[in-house]
Design a protein around this motif. Structure first.
Motif, PDB file in Angstrom:
ATOM      1  N   UNK A 166       0.818  -1.211   0.000  1.00 30.72           N
ATOM      2  CA  UNK A 166       0.000   0.000   0.000  1.00 30.72           C
ATOM      3  C   UNK A 166       0.853   1.264   0.000  1.00 30.72           C
ATOM      4  N   UNK A 167       1.963   1.244   0.741  1.00 28.07           N
ATOM      5  CA  UNK A 167       2.761   2.472   0.864  1.00 28.07           C
ATOM      6  C   UNK A 167       3.885   2.546  -0.160  1.00 28.07           C
ATOM      7  N   UNK A 168       4.022   1.520  -0.996  1.00 29.86           N
ATOM      8  CA  UNK A 168       5.107   1.545  -1.990  1.00 29.86           C
ATOM      9  C   UNK A 168       5.068   2.802  -2.873  1.00 29.86           C
ATOM     10  N   UNK A 169       3.881   3.271  -3.314  1.00 25.91           N
ATOM     11  CA  UNK A 169       3.868   4.508  -4.117  1.00 25.91           C
ATOM     12  C   UNK A 169       4.442   5.710  -3.383  1.00 25.91           C
ATOM     13  N   UNK A 170       4.254   5.778  -2.054  1.00 26.49           N
ATOM     14  CA  UNK A 170       4.795   6.893  -1.274  1.00 26.49           C
ATOM     15  C   UNK A 170       6.318   6.846  -1.257  1.00 26.49           C
ATOM     16  N   UNK A 171       6.874   5.637  -1.089  1.00 29.33           N
ATOM     17  CA  UNK A 171       8.333   5.497  -1.071  1.00 29.33           C
ATOM     18  C   UNK A 171       8.906   5.749  -2.461  1.00 29.33           C
ATOM     19  N   UNK A 172       8.239   5.233  -3.487  1.00 26.22           N
ATOM     20  CA  UNK A 172       8.705   5.446  -4.860  1.00 26.22           C
ATOM     21  C   UNK A 172       8.707   6.927  -5.204  1.00 26.22           C
ATOM     22  N   UNK A 173       7.711   7.651  -4.710  1.00 27.30           N
ATOM     23  CA  UNK A 173       7.654   9.095  -4.937  1.00 27.30           C
ATOM     24  C   UNK A 173       8.885   9.782  -4.370  1.00 27.30           C
ATOM     25  N   UNK A 174       9.355   9.298  -3.220  1.00 26.18           N
ATOM     26  CA  UNK A 174      10.494   9.931  -2.557  1.00 26.18           C
ATOM     27  C   UNK A 174      11.832   9.463  -3.111  1.00 26.18           C
ATOM     28  N   UNK A 175      11.941   8.160  -3.423  1.00 25.22           N
ATOM     29  CA  UNK A 175      13.243   7.593  -3.748  1.00 25.22           C
ATOM     30  C   UNK A 175      13.342   7.035  -5.164  1.00 25.22           C
ATOM     31  N   UNK A 176      12.196   6.871  -5.829  1.00 27.56           N
ATOM     32  CA  UNK A 176      12.194   6.182  -7.107  1.00 27.56           C
ATOM     33  C   UNK A 176      12.219   4.681  -6.890  1.00 27.56           C
ATOM     34  N   UNK A 289      -8.406   6.592  -0.039  1.00 28.86           N
ATOM     35  CA  UNK A 289      -7.685   6.264  -1.268  1.00 28.86           C
ATOM     36  C   UNK A 289      -7.506   7.494  -2.159  1.00 28.86           C
ATOM     37  N   UNK A 290      -8.524   8.328  -2.245  1.00 30.86           N
ATOM     38  CA  UNK A 290      -8.415   9.552  -3.053  1.00 30.86           C
ATOM     39  C   UNK A 290      -7.391  10.512  -2.466  1.00 30.86           C
ATOM     40  N   UNK A 291      -7.385  10.630  -1.135  1.00 29.08           N
ATOM     41  CA  UNK A 291      -6.415  11.522  -0.485  1.00 29.08           C
ATOM     42  C   UNK A 291      -4.994  10.998  -0.671  1.00 29.08           C
ATOM     43  N   UNK A 292      -4.840   9.683  -0.572  1.00 30.05           N
ATOM     44  CA  UNK A 292      -3.511   9.080  -0.725  1.00 30.05           C
ATOM     45  C   UNK A 292      -3.004   9.240  -2.161  1.00 30.05           C
ATOM     46  N   UNK A 293      -3.884   9.074  -3.135  1.00 23.41           N
ATOM     47  CA  UNK A 293      -3.489   9.275  -4.526  1.00 23.41           C
ATOM     48  C   UNK A 293      -3.112  10.732  -4.786  1.00 23.41           C
ATOM     49  N   UNK A 294      -3.833  11.655  -4.139  1.00 23.01           N
ATOM     50  CA  UNK A 294      -3.498  13.068  -4.300  1.00 23.01           C
ATOM     51  C   UNK A 294      -2.082  13.349  -3.799  1.00 23.01           C
ATOM     52  N   UNK A 295      -1.679  12.661  -2.724  1.00 23.45           N
ATOM     53  CA  UNK A 295      -0.325  12.830  -2.187  1.00 23.45           C
ATOM     54  C   UNK A 295       0.718  12.189  -3.085  1.00 23.45           C
ATOM     55  N   UNK A 296       0.483  10.943  -3.505  1.00 22.17           N
ATOM     56  CA  UNK A 296       1.518  10.176  -4.196  1.00 22.17           C
ATOM     57  C   UNK A 296       1.534  10.374  -5.705  1.00 22.17           C
ATOM     58  N   UNK A 297       0.388  10.705  -6.307  1.00 19.55           N
ATOM     59  CA  UNK A 297       0.324  10.824  -7.761  1.00 19.55           C
ATOM     60  C   UNK A 297       0.226  12.264  -8.236  1.00 19.55           C
ATOM     61  N   UNK A 298      -0.290  13.152  -7.373  1.00 20.19           N
ATOM     62  CA  UNK A 298      -0.495  14.535  -7.793  1.00 20.19           C
ATOM     63  C   UNK A 298       0.335  15.531  -6.985  1.00 20.19           C
ATOM     64  N   UNK A 299       1.161  15.000  -6.045  1.00 26.37           N
ATOM     65  CA  UNK A 299       2.018  15.860  -5.213  1.00 26.37           C
ATOM     66  C   UNK A 299       1.200  16.928  -4.496  1.00 26.37           C
ATOM     67  N   UNK A 300       0.053  16.535  -3.949  1.00 23.82           N
ATOM     68  CA  UNK A 300      -0.821  17.449  -3.204  1.00 23.82           C
ATOM     69  C   UNK A 300      -0.918  16.974  -1.765  1.00 23.82           C
ATOM     70  N   UNK A 301       0.080  17.318  -0.927  1.00 21.21           N
ATOM     71  CA  UNK A 301       0.056  16.856   0.463  1.00 21.21           C
ATOM     72  C   UNK A 301      -1.108  17.418   1.266  1.00 21.21           C
ATOM     73  N   UNK A 302      -1.656  18.546   0.838  1.00 18.43           N
ATOM     74  CA  UNK A 302      -2.763  19.148   1.583  1.00 18.43           C
ATOM     75  C   UNK A 302      -3.970  18.229   1.676  1.00 18.43           C
ATOM     76  N   UNK A 303      -4.243  17.474   0.619  1.00 22.51           N
ATOM     77  CA  UNK A 303      -5.387  16.567   0.628  1.00 22.51           C
ATOM     78  C   UNK A 303      -5.192  15.456   1.658  1.00 22.51           C
ATOM     79  N   UNK A 304      -3.956  14.950   1.751  1.00 24.17           N
ATOM     80  CA  UNK A 304      -3.703  13.887   2.731  1.00 24.17           C
ATOM     81  C   UNK A 304      -3.688  14.464   4.141  1.00 24.17           C
TER      82      UNK A 304
END
Length: 373
Positions: A166-176, A289-304
């Motif tokens: 579940x959190x792999x997209x968050x780590x990939x966003x930070x480190x690739x 899920x929408x808030x998490x996608x906003x953070x990891x896919x749209x770089x919108x931390x405010x939603x999360x």
């Protein structure tokens, strides 16, 4: 206590703990000889440590027992005779009017006794699901023996693997992507599932501009959302099977006209409610899920950030929904398993009424439709 209530209490004695019931009496009977049970009890008071703790959806005539309006309460049942539950039991709701006075008169517990604090920690949870109960108590520095929590090592491993995915997209966003990201995913999953106050992932907290207490509570609820998402995914096939079985189960013995009308109506209502509650839980999870996608896919931390701030309220709602579904599935497995005794008319009506009450919408007034039957 009525005959039907006695029968239900006897069933609780034989069944395992669920999201709705913490069966400390069964734990005592099965593990009371073990050193770990004696050294690390949930409650210091022996009577409480062999009680039945139940998440109870309040009936209309019970709402006035509390200072604040609520739909679900934590009921503590002390059996009159632990070897014969047909004799019934005495009960109290946590934090009902006069709660501290009753606990002092009955058990000699002062208002600051640790057992009252433990009961309130349980009451703060939307369900008694063993994973979340264990996490809630650990946050308060309470670590009872493992026998109190029916969580297998296999389930814990699957839960960790689910969180890692579940959190792999968050780590990939930070480190690739890459080997470093794999190791970081495991470390971050460990931190999310950790109760160490020093493991708060400060970088993420600062990114989200949250106060430490807001962040700590939000992370706990995020963990709850991850767990509930895993639970809902795991339950779906069982839920479908129970919904189908409700439509076809037949009681033993003669069924009079009133009972037949009730059961026929109840089958359709229960099937519809099971489906509706699962759909509602899925919609609540979609907010996360929408808030998490906003953070990891749209770089919108405010939603999360907004999600974490409202997570405690959503967590309670989601916990009540899935707690009701888990209770339906676990009780159905217990009572209608192969080789179980046939179910009589009165008992099947009791089961339907219990399920209907648990699955009722929290804002719905339970009126004449079922209770009149």
């Amino acid at each position: 206590m009525t005959d039907r209530a006695i029968r239900n209490l006897a069933h609780l004695r034989r069944s395992a703990s669920t999201a709705r019931v913490l069966n400390l009496l069964k734990v005592t009977h099965e593990h009371g000889h073990e050193a770990d049970w004696r050294a690390n009890p949930v409650f210091r008071t022996p009577a409480l440590n062999s009680a039945l703790i139940i998440k109870h959806r309040l009936r209309r005539d019970e709402l006035d027992a509390f200072h604040l309006r609520r739909q679900v309460a934590t009921k503590v049942v002390i059996p009159i005779d632990s070897d014969d539950l047909k004799t019934g039991g005495r009960f109290v709701f946590v934090d009902q009017r006069g709660f501290e006075r009753m606990m002092q008169e009955t058990f000699g517990l002062e208002p600051d006794h640790p057992d009252l604090a433990t009961l309130r920690l349980m009451d703060a949870l939307p369900s008694l699901d063993p994973f979340l109960l264990r996490e809630q108590l650990k946050r308060a520095g309470i670590e009872p023996a493992a026998c109190y929590f029916s969580i297998s090592d296999g389930d814990l491993m699957r839960m960790v693997q689910f969180v890692e995915a579940e959190i792999r997209p968050l780590v990939t966003l930070s480190l690739g992507a890459g080997i470093e990201a794999v190791g970081s995913t495991r470390r971050l999953a460990g931190k999310i599932l950790s109760n160490d106050p020093g493991d708060r992932m400060e970088a993420l907290r600062q990114t989200l501009h949250l106060k430490p207490e807001e962040y700590q509570e939000g992370i706990f609820c995020w963990k709850g959302f991850l767990y509930y998402k895993w639970v809902l995914t795991s339950l779906m096939s069982d839920v479908a099977g129970v919904a189908d079985a409700v439509s076809t189960v037949k009681p033993l013995g003669k069924v009079d006209r009133n009972a037949r009308e009730y059961l026929d109506r109840g089958r359709q209502v229960l099937r519809d409610r099971i489906i509706a509650v699962c759909d509602d839980a899925s919609r609540t999870l979609l907010i996360y899920e929408n808030a998490y996608k906003a953070l990891t896919e749209q770089a919108r931390p405010g939603a999360f950030r907004d999600f974490l701030l409202q997570a405690p309220r959503l967590f309670t709602r989601l916990g009540e929904q899935l707690g009701a579904i888990q209770h339906v599935v676990s009780f159905w497995r217990f009572r209608f398993s192969p080789g179980a005794a046939p179910v009589g008319v009165d008992e099947l009506i009791d089961v339907f009424m219990d399920f209907e009450t648990g699955l009722a919408d929290r804002d719905q007034e339970l009126g004449q439709r079922f209770l009149a039957a």
